[in-house]
Write a protein that holds these residues in place. Structure first.
Motif: not given
Length: 151
Positions: A88-93, A97-103, A106-107, A115-116
């Protein structure tokens, strides 16, 4: 009449099964064309922030260079000292500019072992991605890596 209803029912079932199968085979868009056009993050480089720590280790499995999309994106998580990975703590960025949150994208592909994503779609280019994860003791592991996608 009953035979026609039975045939119609079988046809509808076949269409539903075909649609579900097609959806299951559909590629998972990890990064869109518009996101890839954003300017790169200034000073961002691929780095493993492992150092001397008991925090989780994140390992990229497989070849990250000169791949063609879709790619099989696979990460392996390893915890230490009896702790467990907290998925649950997974963060994928995506470092732009600006950063894109992919979390959220992929969750559903993440678990305690890693992660697969078997069919991640990315546009051609160099894509710098940062991944952070915590263990049950609150220690953080982080890594960033470059995916090179050929046209």
């Amino acid at each position: 009449m009953l035979r026609i209803f039975g045939l119609a029912f079988m046809f509808v079932c076949a269409v539903i099964v075909g649609a579900v199968s097609s959806a299951a085979r559909a590629n998972h868009v990890l990064i869109t064309e518009d996101e890839a056009k954003l300017p790169p993050a200034k000073g961002a480089i691929a780095a493993d922030r492992r150092g001397i720590t008991r925090g989780p280790k994140i390992e990229v499995v497989g070849d990250r260079e000169q791949s063609h999309s879709p790619v099989h994106l696979q990460l392996r998580f390893e915890s230490f000292g009896g702790s467990k990975i907290d998925p649950e703590s997974l963060k994928v960025i995506y470092l732009r500019t600006p950063n894109v949150d992919l979390t959220e994208r992929v969750k559903s592909f993440a678990g305690v072992t890693g992660l697969d994503i078997p069919d991640a779609e990315l546009p051609p280019g160099d894509h710098l991605i940062r991944v952070d994860i915590k263990d049950s003791d609150g220690r953080t592991g982080s890594t960033s890596f470059l995916l090179k996608i050929s046209p």
